[in-house]
Design a protein around this motif. Structure first.
Motif, PDB file in Angstrom:
ATOM      1  N   ALA A  38      -6.847  -6.669  -3.918  1.00 12.59           N
ATOM      2  CA  ALA A  38      -7.733  -5.509  -4.075  1.00 12.59           C
ATOM      3  C   ALA A  38      -8.827  -5.492  -3.005  1.00 12.59           C
ATOM      4  O   ALA A  38      -9.280  -4.422  -2.597  1.00 12.59           O
ATOM      5  CB  ALA A  38      -8.357  -5.510  -5.471  1.00 12.59           C
ATOM      6  N   ARG A  39      -9.236  -6.677  -2.538  1.00 11.51           N
ATOM      7  CA  ARG A  39     -10.261  -6.763  -1.490  1.00 11.51           C
ATOM      8  C   ARG A  39      -9.670  -6.588  -0.098  1.00 11.51           C
ATOM      9  O   ARG A  39     -10.422  -6.379   0.862  1.00 11.51           O
ATOM     10  CB  ARG A  39     -10.955  -8.126  -1.532  1.00 11.51           C
ATOM     11  N   GLY A  40      -8.363  -6.707   0.035  1.00 12.03           N
ATOM     12  CA  GLY A  40      -7.775  -6.734   1.369  1.00 12.03           C
ATOM     13  C   GLY A  40      -8.218  -7.982   2.109  1.00 12.03           C
ATOM     14  O   GLY A  40      -8.534  -7.942   3.299  1.00 12.03           O
TER      15      GLY A  40
ATOM     16  N   ARG B  85      -3.496  -5.777   9.801  1.00 16.32           N
ATOM     17  CA  ARG B  85      -4.192  -6.298   8.622  1.00 16.32           C
ATOM     18  C   ARG B  85      -3.407  -5.898   7.371  1.00 16.32           C
ATOM     19  O   ARG B  85      -2.762  -4.852   7.345  1.00 16.32           O
ATOM     20  CB  ARG B  85      -5.624  -5.738   8.505  1.00 16.32           C
ATOM     21  N   VAL B  86      -3.471  -6.718   6.349  1.00 22.71           N
ATOM     22  CA  VAL B  86      -2.950  -6.328   5.044  1.00 22.71           C
ATOM     23  C   VAL B  86      -3.958  -5.390   4.412  1.00 22.71           C
ATOM     24  O   VAL B  86      -5.140  -5.742   4.270  1.00 22.71           O
ATOM     25  CB  VAL B  86      -2.718  -7.558   4.150  1.00 22.71           C
ATOM     26  N   GLN B  87      -3.520  -4.213   4.048  1.00 21.32           N
ATOM     27  CA  GLN B  87      -4.422  -3.218   3.490  1.00 21.32           C
ATOM     28  C   GLN B  87      -4.755  -3.530   2.033  1.00 21.32           C
ATOM     29  O   GLN B  87      -3.919  -4.040   1.287  1.00 21.32           O
ATOM     30  CB  GLN B  87      -3.804  -1.829   3.603  1.00 21.32           C
TER      31      GLN B  87
ATOM     32  N   TYR C  10       0.819  -1.216   0.000  1.00 23.15           N
ATOM     33  CA  TYR C  10       0.000   0.000   0.000  1.00 23.15           C
ATOM     34  C   TYR C  10       0.857   1.273   0.000  1.00 23.15           C
ATOM     35  O   TYR C  10       0.357   2.366  -0.291  1.00 23.15           O
ATOM     36  CB  TYR C  10      -0.937  -0.004   1.212  1.00 23.15           C
ATOM     37  N   GLN C  11       2.122   1.162   0.313  1.00 25.08           N
ATOM     38  CA  GLN C  11       3.008   2.328   0.376  1.00 25.08           C
ATOM     39  C   GLN C  11       3.539   2.758  -0.988  1.00 25.08           C
ATOM     40  O   GLN C  11       4.199   3.791  -1.087  1.00 25.08           O
ATOM     41  CB  GLN C  11       4.184   2.019   1.301  1.00 25.08           C
ATOM     42  N   PHE C  12       3.244   1.981  -2.023  1.00 19.96           N
ATOM     43  CA  PHE C  12       3.822   2.232  -3.345  1.00 19.96           C
ATOM     44  C   PHE C  12       2.744   2.660  -4.339  1.00 19.96           C
ATOM     45  O   PHE C  12       1.622   2.160  -4.311  1.00 19.96           O
ATOM     46  CB  PHE C  12       4.526   0.979  -3.860  1.00 19.96           C
ATOM     47  N   ASP C  13       3.126   3.566  -5.239  1.00 16.93           N
ATOM     48  CA  ASP C  13       2.197   4.025  -6.271  1.00 16.93           C
ATOM     49  C   ASP C  13       2.018   2.980  -7.369  1.00 16.93           C
ATOM     50  O   ASP C  13       0.951   2.883  -7.969  1.00 16.93           O
ATOM     51  CB  ASP C  13       2.694   5.331  -6.892  1.00 16.93           C
ATOM     52  N   GLN C  14       3.066   2.216  -7.655  1.00 19.27           N
ATOM     53  CA  GLN C  14       3.004   1.181  -8.671  1.00 19.27           C
ATOM     54  C   GLN C  14       3.161  -0.182  -8.009  1.00 19.27           C
ATOM     55  O   GLN C  14       4.153  -0.431  -7.313  1.00 19.27           O
ATOM     56  CB  GLN C  14       4.106   1.369  -9.721  1.00 19.27           C
ATOM     57  N   VAL C  15       2.182  -1.045  -8.240  1.00 21.33           N
ATOM     58  CA  VAL C  15       2.163  -2.358  -7.593  1.00 21.33           C
ATOM     59  C   VAL C  15       1.858  -3.429  -8.630  1.00 21.33           C
ATOM     60  O   VAL C  15       0.902  -3.303  -9.402  1.00 21.33           O
ATOM     61  CB  VAL C  15       1.099  -2.405  -6.479  1.00 21.33           C
ATOM     62  N   ALA C  16       2.671  -4.475  -8.642  1.00 26.11           N
ATOM     63  CA  ALA C  16       2.469  -5.580  -9.572  1.00 26.11           C
ATOM     64  C   ALA C  16       2.246  -6.867  -8.790  1.00 26.11           C
ATOM     65  O   ALA C  16       2.940  -7.144  -7.808  1.00 26.11           O
ATOM     66  CB  ALA C  16       3.677  -5.741 -10.494  1.00 26.11           C
ATOM     67  N   VAL C  17       1.283  -7.646  -9.244  1.00 24.21           N
ATOM     68  CA  VAL C  17       0.970  -8.915  -8.600  1.00 24.21           C
ATOM     69  C   VAL C  17       0.448  -9.869  -9.665  1.00 24.21           C
ATOM     70  O   VAL C  17      -0.053  -9.437 -10.712  1.00 24.21           O
ATOM     71  CB  VAL C  17      -0.068  -8.712  -7.467  1.00 24.21           C
ATOM     72  N   HIS C  18       0.580 -11.155  -9.410  1.00 22.28           N
ATOM     73  CA  HIS C  18       0.087 -12.132 -10.368  1.00 22.28           C
ATOM     74  C   HIS C  18      -1.438 -12.073 -10.462  1.00 22.28           C
ATOM     75  O   HIS C  18      -2.126 -11.791  -9.478  1.00 22.28           O
ATOM     76  CB  HIS C  18       0.535 -13.543  -9.967  1.00 22.28           C
ATOM     77  N   ARG C  19      -1.941 -12.333 -11.639  1.00 27.23           N
ATOM     78  CA  ARG C  19      -3.379 -12.228 -11.884  1.00 27.23           C
ATOM     79  C   ARG C  19      -4.197 -13.125 -10.957  1.00 27.23           C
ATOM     80  O   ARG C  19      -5.337 -12.807 -10.609  1.00 27.23           O
ATOM     81  CB  ARG C  19      -3.693 -12.580 -13.336  1.00 27.23           C
TER      82      ARG C  19
END
Length: 205
Positions: free
Chosen positions: A109-111, A139-141, A93-102
Motif C-alpha cells: 500500500a505504501r509502494g 518502481r513498484v507502484q 496495480y493493473q488489477f481491480d482486485q488484489v490479494a496479498v498476505h497480511r
C-alpha cells in the motif's frame, strides 16, 4: 510494444496457464500463472507490470470459454501475489482486485521499494517496452489490496474448484522474506512448469 508481444503463454491443461515476460531475461523473472475457476479467475503473481497483463489475458483469449467461443459472462479476475518482490508484484496495480498476505499488505500500500526489493538493470530487459523506457525509473507502484490473506483462508481453493488446482494443503505461515512473507502456501518451488511432477503439489516461482 503491445502486450501481445511482451508476454507469452503455455496451456498446462485444466484451465491452468503459464505466462512469462518474453523480454525480461533474468534469474529474477517470476513465473506468472492464470488459473480459471468456477466463481472467479485468479492470476498468481503479475511480473514487472511493464505491459498490461489484463490486456494480454483478454487479447490472447485466455479468459474465454472454448466451448462457448467467447466469454459471455466474464468471471471476476483476482490478482494474488505470493510475495511483493518487484518481479512478482510489479503488475498488481493493473488489477481491480488484489490479494496479498497480511504481513506485506502495508508495504504494498505504501509502494515501499525497499520491501519490494526493487532492483532492475538495463541488461535484464533486452527490449524496451516503450520508447525512452529506463530501468532506473522503474518502481513498484503503490496498491491498496482489496483482499488480505492469512493462514487458514480457503476461499481461493473453493472458488477455483472447477480447475481442480493441484495445491490441496492448507496455507501455512509464510516465512523467509525479510518481513516473514515469502509465500502464501507450502509450495514446491521450481524454475519450469514441466517440473510439476509431485502429486498434490503445485509450483509457483
Amino acid at each position: 510494444m503491445s502486450a501481445l508481444e511482451w508476454y507469452a503463454h503455455k496451456s498446462l491443461g485444466d484451465g491452468i496457464f503459464w505466462i512469462q515476460e518474453r523480454f525480461f531475461e533474468s534469474g529474477n523473472r517470476a513465473n506468472i500463472w492464470l488459473v480459471r475457476g468456477t466463481e472467479q479467475d485468479v492470476v498468481i503473481d503479475t511480473g514487472l507490470g511493464l505491459r498490461s497483463l489484463p490486456e494480454y489475458l483478454y487479447s490472447a483469449g485466455l479468459l474465454q470459454d472454448p466451448d462457448k467461443g467467447e466469454d459471455l459472462v466474464r468471471r471476476p479476475l483476482l490478482a494474488v501475489a505470493t510475495h511483493v518482490h518487484f518481479d512478482h508484484a510489479g503488475g498488481l496495480y493493473q488489477f481491480d482486485q488484489v490479494a496479498v498476505h497480511r504481513a506485506e499488505a502495508d508495504a504494498l500500500a505504501r509502494g515501499d521499494n525497499f520491501e519490494t526489493a526493487t532492483w532492475l538493470s538495463e541488461s535484464e530487459v533486452v527490449r524496451a517496452p516503450s520508447p525512452g523506457w529506463n530501468a532506473r525509473q522503474f518502481r513498484v507502484q503503490a496498491v491498496q489490496p482489496t483482499h488480505i490473506l492469512q493462514e487458514g483462508n480457503g476461499a481461493l481453493t473453493r472458488s477455483l474448484s472447477r480447475a481442480q488446482p493441484p495445491w490441496t494443503e492448507p496455507p501455512v505461515e509464510p516465512s523467509s522474506s525479510p518481513d516473514g512473507a515469502d509465500s502464501l502456501w507450502e509450495l514446491q518451488l521450481c524454475q519450469q512448469p514441466e517440473e510439476r511432477e509431485r502429486p498434490g503439489r503445485t509450483s509457483i516461482c
